[in-house]
Design an enzyme around this catalytic site. Sequence first.
Site, PDB file in Angstrom:
ATOM      1  N   LYS A  40       0.921  -1.085  -0.114  1.00 39.64           N
ATOM      2  CA  LYS A  40       0.137   0.163   0.122  1.00 39.64           C
ATOM      3  C   LYS A  40       1.029   1.228   0.090  1.00 39.64           C
ATOM      4  O   LYS A  40       0.207   2.317  -0.507  1.00 39.64           O
ATOM      5  CB  LYS A  40      -0.989  -0.031   1.387  1.00 39.64           C
ATOM      6  CG  LYS A  40      -0.241   0.210   2.629  1.00 39.64           C
ATOM      7  CD  LYS A  40      -1.269   0.271   3.712  1.00 39.64           C
ATOM      8  CE  LYS A  40      -0.030   0.688   5.010  1.00 39.64           C
ATOM      9  NZ  LYS A  40      -0.864   0.095   6.220  1.00 39.64           N
ATOM     10  N   ARG A  95      -6.465   1.288  17.259  1.00 37.92           N
ATOM     11  CA  ARG A  95      -6.983   1.129  15.753  1.00 37.92           C
ATOM     12  C   ARG A  95      -7.970   0.040  16.009  1.00 37.92           C
ATOM     13  O   ARG A  95      -8.805  -0.204  16.698  1.00 37.92           O
ATOM     14  CB  ARG A  95      -6.151   1.378  14.981  1.00 37.92           C
ATOM     15  CG  ARG A  95      -6.467   1.891  13.550  1.00 37.92           C
ATOM     16  CD  ARG A  95      -5.396   2.321  12.650  1.00 37.92           C
ATOM     17  NE  ARG A  95      -4.920   0.870  11.890  1.00 37.92           N
ATOM     18  CZ  ARG A  95      -4.381   0.644  11.016  1.00 37.92           C
ATOM     19  NH1 ARG A  95      -3.528   2.028  10.306  1.00 37.92           N
ATOM     20  NH2 ARG A  95      -3.791  -0.624  10.354  1.00 37.92           N
TER      21      ARG A  95
HETATM   22  C1  PLP Z   1       0.018  -0.531   6.793  1.00 36.69           C
HETATM   23  C2  PLP Z   1      -0.181  -1.854   7.592  1.00 36.69           C
HETATM   24  C3  PLP Z   1       0.973  -2.745   7.853  1.00 36.69           C
HETATM   25  C4  PLP Z   1       2.594  -2.499   7.309  1.00 36.69           C
HETATM   26  O1  PLP Z   1       3.023  -1.395   7.930  1.00 36.69           O
HETATM   27  P1  PLP Z   1       4.402  -1.000   7.636  1.00 36.69           P
HETATM   28  O2  PLP Z   1       4.685   0.139   8.595  1.00 36.69           O
HETATM   29  O3  PLP Z   1       4.654  -0.259   6.213  1.00 36.69           O
HETATM   30  O4  PLP Z   1       5.320  -2.116   7.580  1.00 36.69           O
HETATM   31  C5  PLP Z   1       0.631  -4.043   8.449  1.00 36.69           C
HETATM   32  N1  PLP Z   1      -0.617  -3.920   8.863  1.00 36.69           N
HETATM   33  C6  PLP Z   1      -1.391  -3.418   8.714  1.00 36.69           C
HETATM   34  C7  PLP Z   1      -2.939  -3.699   9.200  1.00 36.69           C
HETATM   35  C8  PLP Z   1      -1.342  -1.860   8.321  1.00 36.69           C
HETATM   36  O5  PLP Z   1      -2.407  -1.139   7.873  1.00 36.69           O
END
Ligand code: PLP
Length: 360
Positions: free
Chosen positions: A37, A132
């Site tokens: 993402k 969250r």
């Molecule tokens: C964005 C996200 C991740 C990855 O986070 P990074 O800091 O880019 O490694 C993992 N799990 C969830 C649920 C996320 O929203």
Amino acid sequence: MKKNPCLEINLEKLRHNATTIHKLCDAIGIEVIGITKGFTAIPEIAQIMIESGITALGDSRLDNIQSLRAAGIEAEMMLIRIPMLHEVDRVVSLACCSLNSEISVIKALSAAAVQQGKTHDILLMVDLGDLREGVLPEEVENTVQQILPLKGIRLRGFGVNFNCLSGVKPTTENLLELVCLAEKIGDTLGIPMDTLSGGSTSSLELVTKGMVPKGINQLRIGEGILLGHSDIFTDLEDTFQDSFILSAEIIELKHKESTPKGIVGLDSFGQIPNQKVGGIRKRAILAIGKQDVYPDHMSPVDDKIGILAASSDHLIVDVTDSSVEYQVGGEIRFKLSYPGILSTTTSKFVTIHFSREIES
Ligand SMILES: *Cc1c(COP(=O)(O)O)cnc(C)c1O
């Protein structure tokens, strides 16, 4: 000729980072889900993740997952933002697995899966304090009991998220809380929990220190691969921090007063401008702005350059102290933070260029 503003992505550096992280985790039985993402799921980068040994990818947006599928990426894909109720049909058709916390959504996923003749895997998110997504620990057992009878849904295990919202850090203790919860519920209900997904890049710190409790067998890693660190302040050994370099073109270069002339109100974004004193300085205007990336999320490769301000389409930098002879038509290069990569890859005005050389 490259077209500025341009984001240069070094695929070999990313390959190196992904390989380092995959090996680090694999050695202690942790599967890495490569999170796409942060770079709008550019398929060339996703492909590098897979070539580095990562077998499953995850993204928060179905459109990104769909574009990876359209690009011919065949890896398993996980939807990592808990689904919108209206998108459950697409979730089941595009993703093998999703993270969930609402029973109404899980029931809708079940109906969609039955209708499509599929089994959809889920991880139930547990909120261990970051506030969250996730059900509270005391509600997990009850929620699991409601999930188990649902057709078309396979509960693979639990997931947890840290750092993202409240900045709560993953620790051996809070990860152990997840492991204990899984054991307790597994025993009570007589079902094995085969996946315990212990967070994101911020959990890598524990991996390097050998402090991940036994039982945690998955991490979801984006930022660590992109930027080679385990948090904003800590670089990971044997990784690159500069796989993404943004260049923007100089459209004006003039000596000007540091202090504005006239009555100063708010800037175009409703902020009170920072008043600078410092006499006559050499200022460059670059053809990039907040529509592409906010100035806080970029830092000049030439460390003698200072960022002064930005509006939607202009970035103003101070080049007075630089030893480089910049010129109109030339470019200035920047390293990016995670939000910087996110917004430049999202901007349709930034062209993308791949490089594959690692300079020694
Ligand atoms: C964005 C996200 C991740 C990855 O986070 P990074 O800091 O880019 O490694 C993992 N799990 C969830 C649920 C996320 O929203």
